[in-house]
Design a protein around this motif. Structure first.
Motif, PDB file in Angstrom:
ATOM      1  N   ILE A   1       0.827  -1.208   0.000  1.00 19.05           N
ATOM      2  CA  ILE A   1       0.000   0.000   0.000  1.00 19.05           C
ATOM      3  C   ILE A   1       0.857   1.252   0.000  1.00 19.05           C
ATOM      4  N   VAL A   2       1.844   1.308   0.891  1.00 14.92           N
ATOM      5  CA  VAL A   2       2.650   2.522   1.005  1.00 14.92           C
ATOM      6  C   VAL A   2       3.561   2.704  -0.207  1.00 14.92           C
ATOM      7  N   GLN A   3       4.237   1.655  -0.593  1.00 15.12           N
ATOM      8  CA  GLN A   3       5.232   1.788  -1.663  1.00 15.12           C
ATOM      9  C   GLN A   3       4.581   2.016  -3.018  1.00 15.12           C
TER      10      GLN A   3
ATOM     11  N   LEU B   1       0.247   4.150  -2.745  1.00 12.56           N
ATOM     12  CA  LEU B   1       0.370   5.558  -2.355  1.00 12.56           C
ATOM     13  C   LEU B   1       1.631   6.214  -2.910  1.00 12.56           C
ATOM     14  N   HIS B   2       2.309   5.535  -3.815  1.00 16.79           N
ATOM     15  CA  HIS B   2       3.475   6.104  -4.495  1.00 16.79           C
ATOM     16  C   HIS B   2       4.558   6.551  -3.524  1.00 16.79           C
ATOM     17  N   GLY B   3       4.784   5.754  -2.481  1.00 17.44           N
ATOM     18  CA  GLY B   3       5.761   6.132  -1.467  1.00 17.44           C
ATOM     19  C   GLY B   3       7.155   5.586  -1.698  1.00 17.44           C
TER      20      GLY B   3
ATOM     21  N   LEU C   1      -6.869   6.426  -0.318  1.00 15.81           N
ATOM     22  CA  LEU C   1      -6.546   5.187  -1.028  1.00 15.81           C
ATOM     23  C   LEU C   1      -7.307   5.111  -2.343  1.00 15.81           C
TER      24      LEU C   1
ATOM     25  N   SER D   1      -5.909   7.603  -4.864  1.00 10.79           N
ATOM     26  CA  SER D   1      -4.448   7.660  -4.986  1.00 10.79           C
ATOM     27  C   SER D   1      -3.981   7.441  -6.422  1.00 10.79           C
TER      28      SER D   1
ATOM     29  N   ALA E   1      -1.601  11.555  -2.544  1.00  8.03           N
ATOM     30  CA  ALA E   1      -1.163  10.328  -1.888  1.00  8.03           C
ATOM     31  C   ALA E   1       0.237  10.520  -1.310  1.00  8.03           C
ATOM     32  N   ARG E   2       1.103  11.158  -2.089  1.00 13.26           N
ATOM     33  CA  ARG E   2       2.472  11.395  -1.608  1.00 13.26           C
ATOM     34  C   ARG E   2       2.476  12.328  -0.405  1.00 13.26           C
TER      35      ARG E   2
ATOM     36  N   VAL F   1       1.655  10.236   2.489  1.00 19.55           N
ATOM     37  CA  VAL F   1       2.803   9.404   2.880  1.00 19.55           C
ATOM     38  C   VAL F   1       3.810  10.243   3.674  1.00 19.55           C
TER      39      VAL F   1
ATOM     40  N   GLU G   1       2.561   8.466   7.071  1.00 20.08           N
ATOM     41  CA  GLU G   1       3.340   7.231   7.079  1.00 20.08           C
ATOM     42  C   GLU G   1       4.777   7.472   7.518  1.00 20.08           C
TER      43      GLU G   1
END
Lengths: 230, 230
Positions: A193-195, A198-200, B136, B139, B146-147, B150, B154
DNA sequence: TATCTATACTACTCAGTTTAGTTTAGTTAT
DNA sequence: ATAACTAAACTAAACTGAGTAGTATAGATA
């Protein structure tokens, strides 16, 4: 959501006992149904529920709009049918490709392969990512679809791990294999989800192998003194 | 998304250096701005981006539609401003209420409180749940938002845990505190997603304390022989 | 004097229906 | 079997009624 009282279409009658007129009953063609679902998938996954138009679904499916409404009651019905199909056909078994031999062998190797399988399902596949996005995003407005997803994806994953860890509980000295399974899946899903979702990736980078190594380090009790980083 | 070339409104100039015309410049009232954002929050969180109408936002905010467009360039601009505000003001610090004393003491107690804080933020608060759903769900169409999420949620969470676990790395015999932190957060977030967001509570029930106990059992190396279940 | 409100407007999109005509497939008569 | 018949599945297109984002105008307010 839609509240009209119209004489139901033939589509709804599927499964009902036919009256007297059984003379030349042609079915709605399954090919068209598949085409519509395929078009609906493209549109719904790309645009979300609200922003998807039935005209565009029909166009993408290569079918007239009237045919869409002959096969499905309304937009909501089509959406429900689509998600149900996707949950059951496409995104059910992430663990099918794990061979028994690996499962019987070294737990570290087995868990590594399981982790890699879970990550592979979400890290490369943009369609899978969009599907999860849709389920999560609409889970408030379509709670039953969310539950269908949980029953067919989450439950299956956690049951699989629970079963495996239960067998290894003694050697790995686990006190609660089910909870451990949840932690295992949860860490991997959160990583996806994060990577990716959500483009993390670039903001909080972390090698996937590093996460897997740590995850297995925390599950398998033998703690080696060598430290890879930090 | 919207592609028109209109002379930008005053709203866009916020933060930019004003040109020459400083003759009796009344500002757009901050109260109205807040009211609009509040209305937008209600609507966007409840309906999602596409299904939210600007008329309804104005009505909910108790403001005329024209005023909405005086304060924000367009629907997308309002949405961006809203999410940015929510990320920065409401959902940033989950860890602020954790006192230093607990952090200095027994790691088991400290980690339990941290876990409970994370779970409390997501298990009761329907607004928080809808916010995460929105982030979500959108995103894919709003990668920059989304970024932002994060970066502010996050990253902050994981940094906090990384820092804490780094200090305790020796006593807890951790080899990679950052990865461990991710696993910790990930397991909790996944629990929130499955149980609450996807309505999985009744389908795959699990006591929150059971998850927390297992989580801490896997992070803190001393393995007690007493087993709570299974 | 500039922000606000109320309201109406433009130009467009939407879900879903309807109509009129075409294609297709199963039934029947030859 | 083949041809004619028929009913249903289909297509294209127009249509209904409602809703959409965003603009414009005229007047109220402060």
């Amino acid at each position: 959501m839609s509240s009209r009282s119209v004489i139901p279409f033939r589509a709804i009658l599927q499964g009902m006992e036919q009256p007297i007129i059984n003379r030349s009953i042609r079915q709605l063609s399954p090919e068209k149904t598949e085409a519509i679902l395929k078009g609906a998938m493209q549109e719904f996954l790309a645009c979300g529920y609200a922003a998807t138009s039935m005209d565009r679904v029909a166009a993408t499916a290569g079918v007239s709009k009237a045919t869409v409404y002959n096969h499905f009651q309304d937009k909501e019905g089509l959406f429900n049918a689509l998600i149900e199909q996707l949950v059951h056909k496409k995104f059910r078994s992430i663990f099918s490709s794990i061979d028994d031999q690996t499962l019987q062998g070294d737990p570290t190797a087995a868990l590594t392969q399981i982790a890699n399988n879970v990550l592979d399902s979400g890290l490369g596949d943009a369609q899978y990512l969009n599907f999860i996005r849709l389920i999560l995003g609409e889970s408030g407005r379509f709670p039953d679809l969310a539950r269908t997803f949980v029953r067919n994806v989450e439950v299956v994953s956690c049951q699989f791990l629970k079963q495996y860890l239960h067998e290894k509980a003694e050697s790995l000295r686990l006190i609660d294999p089910e909870a451990t399974g949840r932690i295992f899946i949860g860490a991997l899903v959160h990583y996806i989800i994060v990577q990716e979702m959500l483009h993390g990736k670039d903001i909080m980078p972390m090698e996937r192998d590093r996460l897997i190594t740590s995850l297995i380090f925390h599950i398998c009790p033998q703690r080696s003194p060598l430290s890879p980083s930090d």
